[in-house]
Design an enzyme around this catalytic site. Structure first.
Site, mmCIF file in Angstrom:
data_model
loop_
_atom_site.group_PDB
_atom_site.id
_atom_site.type_symbol
_atom_site.label_atom_id
_atom_site.label_comp_id
_atom_site.label_asym_id
_atom_site.label_seq_id
_atom_site.Cartn_x
_atom_site.Cartn_y
_atom_site.Cartn_z
ATOM 1 N N TRP A 334 -1.194 7.874 -8.775
ATOM 2 C CA TRP A 334 -0.653 6.548 -9.032
ATOM 3 C C TRP A 334 -0.691 6.217 -10.523
ATOM 4 O O TRP A 334 -0.583 5.069 -10.908
ATOM 5 C CB TRP A 334 -1.435 5.494 -8.245
ATOM 6 C CG TRP A 334 -1.149 5.485 -6.785
ATOM 7 C CD1 TRP A 334 -0.266 4.674 -6.122
ATOM 8 C CD2 TRP A 334 -1.731 6.319 -5.779
ATOM 9 N NE1 TRP A 334 -0.255 4.964 -4.770
ATOM 10 C CE2 TRP A 334 -1.147 5.962 -4.527
ATOM 11 C CE3 TRP A 334 -2.678 7.327 -5.794
ATOM 12 C CZ2 TRP A 334 -1.493 6.578 -3.333
ATOM 13 C CZ3 TRP A 334 -3.028 7.939 -4.600
ATOM 14 C CH2 TRP A 334 -2.440 7.570 -3.392
ATOM 15 N N CYS A 370 2.023 6.574 -0.973
ATOM 16 C CA CYS A 370 1.861 6.240 0.447
ATOM 17 C C CYS A 370 3.047 6.642 1.316
ATOM 18 O O CYS A 370 2.866 7.144 2.429
ATOM 19 C CB CYS A 370 1.534 4.761 0.617
ATOM 20 S SG CYS A 370 2.889 3.620 0.260
ATOM 21 N N HIS A 429 2.813 -1.134 1.844
ATOM 22 C CA HIS A 429 2.047 0.077 2.137
ATOM 23 C C HIS A 429 2.671 0.727 3.363
ATOM 24 O O HIS A 429 3.102 0.045 4.294
ATOM 25 C CB HIS A 429 0.576 -0.242 2.388
ATOM 26 C CG HIS A 429 -0.257 0.977 2.670
ATOM 27 N ND1 HIS A 429 -0.162 2.129 1.907
ATOM 28 C CD2 HIS A 429 -1.163 1.248 3.647
ATOM 29 C CE1 HIS A 429 -0.985 3.037 2.388
ATOM 30 N NE2 HIS A 429 -1.602 2.541 3.446
ATOM 31 N N ASP A 452 -3.193 6.658 9.210
ATOM 32 C CA ASP A 452 -2.848 6.573 7.783
ATOM 33 C C ASP A 452 -3.437 7.769 7.056
ATOM 34 O O ASP A 452 -4.626 8.061 7.190
ATOM 35 C CB ASP A 452 -3.401 5.266 7.204
ATOM 36 C CG ASP A 452 -2.798 4.929 5.850
ATOM 37 O OD1 ASP A 452 -2.127 5.795 5.260
ATOM 38 O OD2 ASP A 452 -2.990 3.787 5.384
ATOM 39 N N ASN A 492 -3.701 -8.810 8.548
ATOM 40 C CA ASN A 492 -3.973 -10.184 8.985
ATOM 41 C C ASN A 492 -5.201 -10.810 8.339
ATOM 42 O O ASN A 492 -5.780 -11.737 8.893
ATOM 43 C CB ASN A 492 -4.131 -10.221 10.512
ATOM 44 C CG ASN A 492 -3.807 -11.597 11.081
ATOM 45 O OD1 ASN A 492 -3.233 -12.438 10.392
ATOM 46 N ND2 ASN A 492 -4.175 -11.833 12.320
ATOM 47 N N GLU A 541 1.973 -16.163 13.045
ATOM 48 C CA GLU A 541 1.128 -16.789 12.026
ATOM 49 C C GLU A 541 0.865 -18.260 12.357
ATOM 50 O O GLU A 541 1.784 -19.021 12.662
ATOM 51 C CB GLU A 541 1.801 -16.702 10.652
ATOM 52 C CG GLU A 541 1.778 -15.324 10.034
ATOM 53 C CD GLU A 541 0.423 -14.982 9.434
ATOM 54 O OE1 GLU A 541 -0.540 -15.760 9.636
ATOM 55 O OE2 GLU A 541 0.327 -13.934 8.773
ATOM 56 N N GLU A 546 -3.535 -16.362 16.984
ATOM 57 C CA GLU A 546 -3.734 -15.646 15.721
ATOM 58 C C GLU A 546 -5.026 -16.085 15.046
ATOM 59 O O GLU A 546 -5.793 -15.263 14.517
ATOM 60 C CB GLU A 546 -2.537 -15.898 14.807
ATOM 61 C CG GLU A 546 -2.513 -15.061 13.533
ATOM 62 C CD GLU A 546 -3.038 -15.827 12.326
ATOM 63 O OE1 GLU A 546 -3.338 -15.190 11.306
ATOM 64 O OE2 GLU A 546 -3.174 -17.059 12.433
ATOM 65 N N TYR A 615 2.715 -0.754 -7.110
ATOM 66 C CA TYR A 615 3.065 -1.304 -5.803
ATOM 67 C C TYR A 615 1.837 -1.456 -4.913
ATOM 68 O O TYR A 615 1.846 -2.168 -3.908
ATOM 69 C CB TYR A 615 4.120 -0.432 -5.107
ATOM 70 C CG TYR A 615 3.557 0.795 -4.427
ATOM 71 C CD1 TYR A 615 3.227 0.783 -3.081
ATOM 72 C CD2 TYR A 615 3.343 1.971 -5.145
ATOM 73 C CE1 TYR A 615 2.703 1.907 -2.474
ATOM 74 C CE2 TYR A 615 2.818 3.076 -4.548
ATOM 75 C CZ TYR A 615 2.499 3.048 -3.215
ATOM 76 O OH TYR A 615 1.973 4.165 -2.608
#
Length: 786
Positions: A334, A370, A429, A452, A492, A541, A546, A615
């Protein structure tokens, strides 16, 4: 002269040691010969036992009489009864004819054959025998004589991994049965044609995936024979989303076509207000890619016995796609300096990366970020048979202290305390989702799982993440494995601002509840449209569900006691952007909206700063800062804001990302205002225009056009072109492109596969990145074109 017929027991070494022969012996042989013969007999018995226990320690010799089989034992039907009556001897050729030997194996592995068509492996550009577990396949075996089920026995022997063991499921003995039951490894004769028999074979839906070595063992009245292993008959076993008993089963054919069989995808990037998209070649069926994927598993050093569990397999892959602790596929970078490798923005697919990794015997490929990690991860998932998709989360939080909040620390003057601000919010991401049952979790947590490969935080000692159940993440059940806390924070977490007090302690002064996790996107099934899957990761949201999920999750975090209750507010601040936003090379213009919902006048001091950002949300450099005093009547007030090209032109990196940070205080109420707005400078697309008719085996060309949007020269421009079934990846060094100049180049190639194909191109140089384009090319088969 009287002769003695040797017992068949004495002939147990036939086919192993050429020095041992059959026939009539002379009872006047000298004692030395008898002694040597006795030694050979003893040696034969030992070797026979050792070969059964460990074939690798006692390999079969290259006997000219038996080139395709090993005789491992012969019964003794003519045991000596103590008399000296003469008996006719059995010659070598006659005994050889009595043995049931395998002469050839036909796995019916043609890409257009019934096996690979029914197993949905016909798209793999390989002549290997590739099948899916839990599903029947058929094969022919040609024997040295007709098979007699009343006296002959036969079974298949399959071995995978470095230390095959029956108890570990890596050594499979497939018995011959009268009737298939379907819940076990088994084989049955379904057709016999003289010396040829056709077998129907079933495998377990929990079988270990990977490459199996196949041999056939026969046993008859005259001995036991094992066929020689032939690498051409190796069996490649994959996961099976079409099998209801496989834990990766997916019941929608449309989704299987997309998430398993589609070798082209779309990856989203940018910001939530300016979503960019690029096409990605997953290339899971390309020649050599399956071998490369299995090579990745082997390089992990994990035992093959764990490769039957998709949870285990995706955790292995997650660790092996990155390289910090295990020399995996990709090295992350990066820094903005990619001089020692390939810039992440230059990659257009996974094929080149995986092939290079295997070709260089496991040396990490330079470089990835990513979306590259995720694109390669999705390729490996689909190649091995696990349904997978690439997912982009906009405004994606990176929680570094397991607080499940994104924390911003300010000093007494509301200036950021940089060394404390380890948490960050990435503009976007990218990770992958994979589909599987989760028998290791409470019911209801199967389905899509987040995984991931970007190396961010460690999980059980390795840089990996997931599989985290989306259902668990959505409900805040962060105590369920694997890595749900990290994924929950990404999508979240609340953003909490802390101000340092005079005594050095910190007080919570503000919280933002809707800044993390927006427009979570993936390619739609059956089209190139963007599919918003935010609802799978979080409740709407601000809804009661939530808020309950957030409170549930944060109660397990490291700052559970610091979670704040809502406070009354009558001033709000928002940043708006017109249309698709500013373009590269022009001024960046935004609008700041201040709203006063009270009935009184308010005085607001607003601090603004704009910074160039990676980013990933990591700050690179500040472009400009200012302070304004605003008098607000009971209404909204719009205030224009802009940053000129001259302010940022020498600071931009990779994604051309900028962040506007607003911090303010209301004089009358001491209310704190805080928000951050990420945006990017849009880059132009490459225009790709096919020239001539596209026919398999016939030369054609494409014209690639580009206009430089910058008022400066682009130095050392490199184009990258590739297309599955069109042309392998190639780089074209173009040179310099003048300020605002338009250029075009023509590239020739010969298509190799028919059907609708996509040609991808990208441009890279120090001054401008993230420039790419795609063109659909419909390639006709040569016969159809004629």
């Amino acid at each position: 002269m009287p002769v003695e017929t040797r017992s068949i027991r004495d002939r147990s070494a036939v086919g192993r040691f050429p020095s041992v022969t059959l026939g009539f012996g002379d009872d006047t042989e000298d004692e030395n010969e008898k002694t040597e013969e006795d030694d050979v007999k003893k040696e034969n018995a030992c070797c026979r036992w050792l070969r059964k226990v460990c074939p690798c320690c006692c390999p079969q010799p290259n006997d000219s009489d038996l080139t395709d089989t090993v005789v491992t034992g012969i019964d003794d039907p003519d045991k000596d009864d103590g008399t000296n009556d003469e008996k006719p001897g059995t010659g070598d050729n006659e005994l050889d004819e009595l043995l049931l030997k395998v002469q050839s194996i036909d796995l019916m592995k043609s890409k257009s054959g019934v096996n690979r068509m029914e197993h949905h492996t016909n798209l793999y550009q390989s002549d290997n025998f590739i099948i899916r577990r839990g599903q029947n396949f058929q094969m022919w075996i040609t024997l040295s004589r007709p098979f007699d089920p009343s006296t002959d026995e036969l079974h298949l022997d399959l071995k995978t991994g470095s230390l095959p063991a029956v108890s570990k499921g890596t050594h499979v003995i497939v018995p011959l049965v009268q009737e298939l039951q379907g819940d076990r490894w088994e084989a049955a004769v379904v057709k016999q044609d003289d010396k040829r028999i056709k077998l129907s074979v079933n495998s377990l839906p929990t079988a270990v995936i990977g490459r199996y070595q196949l041999t056939v063992e026969t046993n008859g009245a005259n001995g036991q024979v094992v066929s020689t292993h032939d690498p051409a008959n190796d069996i490649y076993m994959l996961f099976n989303p079409w099998c209801e008993d496989d834990s990766v089963f997916m019941d929608s054919e449309e989704e299987r076509q997309e998430y398993v069989l589609n070798d082209i995808g779309r990856i989203y990037y940018g910001t939530q207000d300016q979503i960019g998209v690029r096409t990605w070649n997953y290339g899971q069926f390309d020649d050599g890619i399956l071998a490369a994927c299995l090579f990745v598993l082997e390089k992990s050093g994990t035992p093959a016995s764990g490769w039957g569990d998709p949870v285990s397999v995706v955790r292995i892959i997650s660790a092996m796609i990155n390289s910090p602790d295990d020399r995996g596929v990709l090295e992350g970078n990066w820094s903005g300096d990619y001089s020692l490798g390939t810039a992440p923005t230059m990659w257009s697919g996974s094929v080149e990366i995986l092939n290079e990794y295997q070709k260089n015997n496991g040396t990490p490929v330079k470089y990835g970020q990513c979306w590259v990690f995720a694109g390669v991860f999705t390729s490996v998932l689909r190649c091995l048979g696990i349904p997978g998709r690439t997912v982009t989360n906009f405004s994606s939080a990176h929680d570094t202290d397991v607080s499940l909040t994104t924390d911003v620390y300010l000093d007494e003057n509301l200036e950021p305390i940089e060394h404390l601000n380890a948490d960050s919010i990435w503009n976007f991401h990218v990770w992958s989702d994979c589909w599987m049952a989760r028998p290791d979790l409470p019911p209801g947590n199967g389905g899509w799982q987040a995984v991931d490969a970007t190396p961010q935080e460690t999980s059980q000692g390795s840089f990996r993440c997931g599989p985290a159940s989306l259902t668990a993440v959505r409900n805040g059940q962060v105590f369920l494995k694997h890595d749900c806390p990290f994924v929950f924070a990404e999508v979240n977490s609340d953003k909490i601002y802390w101000q340092r007090n005079v005594d050095g302690t910190f007080s919570q002064i503000y919280s933002e509840k809707k800044v993390v996790g927006h427009l979570i996107s993936t390619k739609a099934v059956g089209s190139d449209e963007r599919n918003d899957i935010t609802h799978l990761y979080k409740h709407p949201e601000g809804s009661a569900e939530e808020r309950i999920a957030v409170e549930t999750a944060c109660s397990y975090g490291s700052k559970a006691e610091a979670y704040s209750s809502p406070t009354a507010e009558d001033i709000s601040v928002e940043v708006l952007m017109d249309g698709e936003g500013p373009q590269m090379g022009g001024d960046a213009e935004l609008t700041i909206v201040l709203r006063n919902s009270s009935s009184e006048k308010r005085n607001v001091t607003l601090h603004s700063r704009v910074s160039v950002m990676y980013y990933t949300g990591v700050h690179k450099s500040m472009v400009r800062k200012d302070e304004t005093d605003n008098i607000l009547c009971p209404m909204s007030k719009n205030r224009p804001w802009f940053a000129g090209y001259k302010d940022y032109k020498n600071q931009l990196i990779d994604q051309a990302a900028l962040m506007l940070t607003l911090l303010g205080r209301v004089k009358e109420t001491q209310q704190v205002l805080a928000t951050q707005f990420s945006f990017r400078l849009r880059t132009p697309n490459l225009i790709i225009k096919p020239i001539g008719k596209a026919v398999v085996g016939e030369k054609m060309a494409v014209e690639i056009s580009f206009t430089n949007p910058l008022p400066q020269v682009l130095k050392a421009v490199v184009f990258h072109v590739e297309g599955l079934g069109l042309l392998p990846a190639r780089k074209i060094s173009y040179g310099d492109i003048g300020s605002h100049a338009s250029v075009s180049l023509t590239e020739h190639f010969v298509p190799t596969l028919p059907g609708l194909r996509k040609l991808l191109a990208s441009l890279d140089c120090k001054q401008l990145t993230q420039v790419h384009g795609v063109s659909n090319i419909n390639v006709e088969d040569k016969s159809n074109a004629a």
